[in-house]
Design a protein around this motif. Sequence first.
Motif, PDB file in Angstrom:
ATOM      1  N   UNK A 137      36.164  43.619  28.406  1.00 56.54           N
ATOM      2  CA  UNK A 137      35.900  42.878  27.176  1.00 56.54           C
ATOM      3  C   UNK A 137      36.364  43.637  25.942  1.00 56.54           C
ATOM      4  N   UNK A 138      36.270  44.966  25.937  1.00 58.38           N
ATOM      5  CA  UNK A 138      36.712  45.757  24.784  1.00 58.38           C
ATOM      6  C   UNK A 138      38.222  45.680  24.598  1.00 58.38           C
ATOM      7  N   UNK A 139      38.942  45.509  25.681  1.00 56.76           N
ATOM      8  CA  UNK A 139      40.388  45.409  25.592  1.00 56.76           C
ATOM      9  C   UNK A 139      40.875  44.066  25.090  1.00 56.76           C
ATOM     10  N   UNK A 140      39.978  43.114  24.943  1.00 59.54           N
ATOM     11  CA  UNK A 140      40.376  41.785  24.481  1.00 59.54           C
ATOM     12  C   UNK A 140      40.476  41.692  22.961  1.00 59.54           C
ATOM     13  N   UNK A 141      39.835  42.592  22.246  1.00 61.25           N
ATOM     14  CA  UNK A 141      39.858  42.532  20.785  1.00 61.25           C
ATOM     15  C   UNK A 141      41.299  42.728  20.307  1.00 61.25           C
ATOM     16  N   UNK A 142      41.764  41.775  19.498  1.00 65.31           N
ATOM     17  CA  UNK A 142      43.128  41.790  19.004  1.00 65.31           C
ATOM     18  C   UNK A 142      44.072  40.942  19.847  1.00 65.31           C
TER      19      UNK A 142
ATOM     20  N   UNK B 110      41.248  37.152  19.175  1.00 64.67           N
ATOM     21  CA  UNK B 110      39.913  37.718  19.336  1.00 64.67           C
ATOM     22  C   UNK B 110      39.711  38.786  18.264  1.00 64.67           C
ATOM     23  N   UNK B 111      38.639  38.642  17.468  1.00 58.20           N
ATOM     24  CA  UNK B 111      38.370  39.589  16.387  1.00 58.20           C
ATOM     25  C   UNK B 111      37.066  40.348  16.571  1.00 58.20           C
ATOM     26  N   UNK B 112      36.265  39.956  17.555  1.00 53.28           N
ATOM     27  CA  UNK B 112      35.008  40.652  17.756  1.00 53.28           C
ATOM     28  C   UNK B 112      34.366  40.283  19.077  1.00 53.28           C
ATOM     29  N   UNK B 113      33.209  40.875  19.309  1.00 50.19           N
ATOM     30  CA  UNK B 113      32.515  40.708  20.570  1.00 50.19           C
ATOM     31  C   UNK B 113      31.028  40.842  20.331  1.00 50.19           C
ATOM     32  N   UNK B 114      30.248  39.928  20.873  1.00 48.65           N
ATOM     33  CA  UNK B 114      28.794  40.002  20.784  1.00 48.65           C
ATOM     34  C   UNK B 114      28.241  39.714  22.159  1.00 48.65           C
ATOM     35  N   UNK B 115      27.869  40.760  22.880  1.00 47.57           N
ATOM     36  CA  UNK B 115      27.446  40.589  24.263  1.00 47.57           C
ATOM     37  C   UNK B 115      28.627  40.159  25.103  1.00 47.57           C
ATOM     38  N   UNK B 116      28.545  38.943  25.675  1.00 41.09           N
ATOM     39  CA  UNK B 116      29.653  38.416  26.478  1.00 41.09           C
ATOM     40  C   UNK B 116      30.384  37.295  25.776  1.00 41.09           C
ATOM     41  N   UNK B 117      30.103  37.109  24.497  1.00 44.27           N
ATOM     42  CA  UNK B 117      30.724  36.044  23.720  1.00 44.27           C
ATOM     43  C   UNK B 117      31.757  36.654  22.774  1.00 44.27           C
ATOM     44  N   UNK B 118      32.997  36.156  22.880  1.00 49.09           N
ATOM     45  CA  UNK B 118      34.064  36.639  22.005  1.00 49.09           C
ATOM     46  C   UNK B 118      34.075  35.868  20.700  1.00 49.09           C
ATOM     47  N   UNK B 119      34.329  36.559  19.614  1.00 48.64           N
ATOM     48  CA  UNK B 119      34.492  35.908  18.303  1.00 48.64           C
ATOM     49  C   UNK B 119      35.981  35.794  18.042  1.00 48.64           C
ATOM     50  N   UNK B 120      36.422  34.566  17.688  1.00 42.75           N
ATOM     51  CA  UNK B 120      37.843  34.315  17.499  1.00 42.75           C
ATOM     52  C   UNK B 120      38.108  33.727  16.129  1.00 42.75           C
ATOM     53  N   UNK B 121      39.378  33.796  15.735  1.00 42.48           N
ATOM     54  CA  UNK B 121      39.860  33.116  14.527  1.00 42.48           C
ATOM     55  C   UNK B 121      41.198  32.471  14.882  1.00 42.48           C
TER      56      UNK B 121
END
Length: 149
Positions: free
Chosen positions: A93-98, A136-147
């Motif tokens: 999940x950490x590798x998904x940011x960006x 993907x711009x962020x992460x909260x638990x298992x939910x990705x935050x996107x724009x």
Amino acid sequence: MADALALLAALGPAWSWVIAGLVLAGAEIVAPGVFLIWFGLAALATGLAAALIPMPWQGQTLLFAGLALVLVGLATRLHRRAGRHDAILNRADRGLIGREGVLAEPIVQGTGRIRFDDTLWRIEGPDLPAGGRVRVVGLSGTVLTVEAA
């Protein structure tokens, strides 16, 4: 035991420190923990210093203790700094940011889904239709935050 002490006395204090350093470094190989190596290096340095500069055993002991404290403190600091990178190891999940992707489902009322590789992730972000590109711009638990991308 008496023979070993007599041998160390015959070798002199510098060699005693060098031998102790090699034994500690060897113990690190047998029982790894990245701890004894620093005591071994401190003992080796103390042995070299004792060979170059005549000093009483009290001075040698203080030098060894000081070097051991400095080396262990430095190693701990370096390990903590490296540990920050280890925290994301095996955390996909950490590798998904960006990362950018295409929505598998529309984002409706702020929630939706996206597929990255073989995983379908829940996402939060602005309402967008299926097939829209997001980042993907962020992460909260298992939910990705996107724009929107």
